[in-house]
Motif scaffolding. Sequence first.
Motif, PDB file in Angstrom:
ATOM      1  N   MET A   1      48.740  29.822   7.073  1.00 33.02           N
ATOM      2  CA  MET A   1      48.845  30.838   8.233  1.00 33.02           C
ATOM      3  C   MET A   1      49.220  30.235   9.630  1.00 33.02           C
ATOM      4  SD  MET A   1      45.183  32.690   9.632  1.00 33.02           S
ATOM      5  CE  MET A   1      44.345  30.940   9.595  1.00 33.02           C
ATOM      6  N   GLN A   2      50.151  30.893  10.487  1.00 28.04           N
ATOM      7  CA  GLN A   2      50.635  30.486  11.369  1.00 28.04           C
ATOM      8  C   GLN A   2      50.004  31.168  12.823  1.00 28.04           C
ATOM      9  OE1 GLN A   2      55.071  30.895  11.045  1.00 28.04           O
ATOM     10  NE2 GLN A   2      55.067  28.513  11.094  1.00 28.04           N
ATOM     11  N   ILE A   3      49.713  30.509  13.687  1.00 27.93           N
ATOM     12  CA  ILE A   3      48.972  30.904  14.769  1.00 27.93           C
ATOM     13  C   ILE A   3      49.695  30.497  16.185  1.00 27.93           C
ATOM     14  CG2 ILE A   3      46.742  31.382  16.155  1.00 27.93           C
ATOM     15  CD1 ILE A   3      45.228  30.221  13.647  1.00 27.93           C
ATOM     16  N   SER A   4      50.141  31.400  17.077  1.00 30.52           N
ATOM     17  CA  SER A   4      50.777  31.229  18.338  1.00 30.52           C
ATOM     18  C   SER A   4      49.789  31.449  19.303  1.00 30.52           C
ATOM     19  CB  SER A   4      51.898  31.957  18.466  1.00 30.52           C
ATOM     20  OG  SER A   4      51.692  33.250  18.472  1.00 30.52           O
ATOM     21  N   VAL A   5      50.159  30.984  20.613  1.00 30.97           N
ATOM     22  CA  VAL A   5      49.158  31.109  21.612  1.00 30.97           C
ATOM     23  C   VAL A   5      50.041  31.224  23.035  1.00 30.97           C
ATOM     24  CG1 VAL A   5      48.721  28.702  21.921  1.00 30.97           C
ATOM     25  CG2 VAL A   5      47.129  30.331  23.181  1.00 30.97           C
ATOM     26  N   LYS A  61      56.266  34.810  16.034  1.00 27.70           N
ATOM     27  CA  LYS A  61      55.788  33.392  16.127  1.00 27.70           C
ATOM     28  C   LYS A  61      54.910  33.053  15.281  1.00 27.70           C
ATOM     29  CE  LYS A  61      58.315  32.894  20.062  1.00 27.70           C
ATOM     30  NZ  LYS A  61      57.831  32.940  21.185  1.00 27.70           N
ATOM     31  N   GLY A  62      54.213  34.001  14.402  1.00 32.68           N
ATOM     32  CA  GLY A  62      53.184  33.700  13.584  1.00 32.68           C
ATOM     33  C   GLY A  62      52.596  34.847  13.054  1.00 32.68           C
ATOM     34  N   ASP A  63      51.429  34.776  12.398  1.00 39.72           N
ATOM     35  CA  ASP A  63      50.539  35.733  11.677  1.00 39.72           C
ATOM     36  C   ASP A  63      49.494  36.248  12.665  1.00 39.72           C
ATOM     37  OD1 ASP A  63      51.666  35.232   8.892  1.00 39.72           O
ATOM     38  OD2 ASP A  63      50.887  33.454   9.255  1.00 39.72           O
ATOM     39  N   TRP A  64      49.209  35.564  13.625  1.00 38.60           N
ATOM     40  CA  TRP A  64      48.023  35.825  14.640  1.00 38.60           C
ATOM     41  C   TRP A  64      48.497  35.106  15.880  1.00 38.60           C
ATOM     42  CZ3 TRP A  64      43.089  38.336  13.574  1.00 38.60           C
ATOM     43  CH2 TRP A  64      43.115  38.757  11.997  1.00 38.60           C
ATOM     44  N   THR A 137      49.425  39.645  14.658  1.00 44.13           N
ATOM     45  CA  THR A 137      50.664  39.748  15.320  1.00 44.13           C
ATOM     46  C   THR A 137      51.089  41.438  14.890  1.00 44.13           C
ATOM     47  OG1 THR A 137      51.059  37.358  15.367  1.00 44.13           O
ATOM     48  CG2 THR A 137      52.870  38.793  15.790  1.00 44.13           C
ATOM     49  N   LYS A 138      50.998  41.554  13.524  1.00 45.54           N
ATOM     50  CA  LYS A 138      51.422  43.037  13.494  1.00 45.54           C
ATOM     51  C   LYS A 138      50.937  44.128  14.257  1.00 45.54           C
ATOM     52  CE  LYS A 138      52.724  41.731   8.564  1.00 45.54           C
ATOM     53  NZ  LYS A 138      52.330  42.200   6.949  1.00 45.54           N
ATOM     54  N   HIS A 139      49.899  43.809  14.665  1.00 46.17           N
ATOM     55  CA  HIS A 139      49.266  44.859  15.626  1.00 46.17           C
ATOM     56  C   HIS A 139      49.795  45.043  17.112  1.00 46.17           C
ATOM     57  CE1 HIS A 139      45.141  44.787  13.301  1.00 46.17           C
ATOM     58  NE2 HIS A 139      46.089  45.151  12.446  1.00 46.17           N
ATOM     59  N   ILE A 140      50.668  43.983  17.407  1.00 49.15           N
ATOM     60  CA  ILE A 140      51.044  43.886  19.162  1.00 49.15           C
ATOM     61  C   ILE A 140      51.865  45.077  19.367  1.00 49.15           C
ATOM     62  CG2 ILE A 140      52.233  42.557  20.592  1.00 49.15           C
ATOM     63  CD1 ILE A 140      51.342  40.174  19.225  1.00 49.15           C
ATOM     64  N   GLU A 141      52.954  45.304  18.485  1.00 45.90           N
ATOM     65  CA  GLU A 141      53.971  46.430  18.782  1.00 45.90           C
ATOM     66  C   GLU A 141      53.352  47.838  18.993  1.00 45.90           C
ATOM     67  OE1 GLU A 141      58.580  45.204  18.404  1.00 45.90           O
ATOM     68  OE2 GLU A 141      57.460  45.153  16.579  1.00 45.90           O
ATOM     69  N   PRO A 142      52.629  48.043  17.777  1.00 47.31           N
ATOM     70  CA  PRO A 142      51.968  49.458  17.859  1.00 47.31           C
ATOM     71  C   PRO A 142      51.084  49.401  19.066  1.00 47.31           C
ATOM     72  CG  PRO A 142      51.933  48.655  15.402  1.00 47.31           C
ATOM     73  CD  PRO A 142      52.457  47.423  16.655  1.00 47.31           C
TER      74      PRO A 142
END
Length: 216
Positions: A1-5, A61-64, A137-142
């Motif tokens: 799992m990759q997490i960006s900030v 950048k990641g999954d979350w 991250t998949k929720h950001i654009e919607p």
Amino acid sequence: MQISVTVMAVPARKLQAEYLASILRLYPFSDVSVTYDQIAAGTHESEWNNGANSLRAGLGKGDWHVVIQDDAILTPNFYENIEGAINAVPTKSIISLYTGKARPFPVRVTEAVSKVVDETFLQYMLLMWGVGIVIPTKHIEPLLDFVADWSEPYDTRIGIFYQRNRLPVYYTMPSLVDHDDDMGTAIPGHGTKPGARVAHRLATGPVIWNDRVINI
């Protein structure tokens, strides 16, 4: 799992924002960035513009993706506790790292907090505070597409997206960030009296999460 900030910042707090980013770079985040207001700060419009750009900073950048506002104070074991919360949360939805004592429902929130025994999650239908959030991250654009024409504040717009999609907003208990209440608010008239903008039950070390949920 990759997490960006990313640190969501106003130019007047550049010193604080860069310092916060330097601390975040000590953790194994996949990417650490700072996003500044591109229009005049101090309005809900500028806050949303900056918030939207801070969310976009996580794309690819990641999954979350974590968005931390520049007046946040991190608690110990910050990355590990976020990772644990993501793994424990019952539904893949947005997580707030902060549960505040002030607005909008101080009595109701305090009653929910009083029911907490072990490290767990509170749940509500909207996002009440934007101090620190973790979003798939998949929720950001919607999300950005859905609320583009709304005029509400940053945290309210995000909450509306999750409410309309029937997904809960989770709040970590204990909180993983606090407000630096001495900074005050960047939006005139949007604050409360000094000492009020602080969190319930801050984490003091590694958290062992369970998946129990308490409704606010």
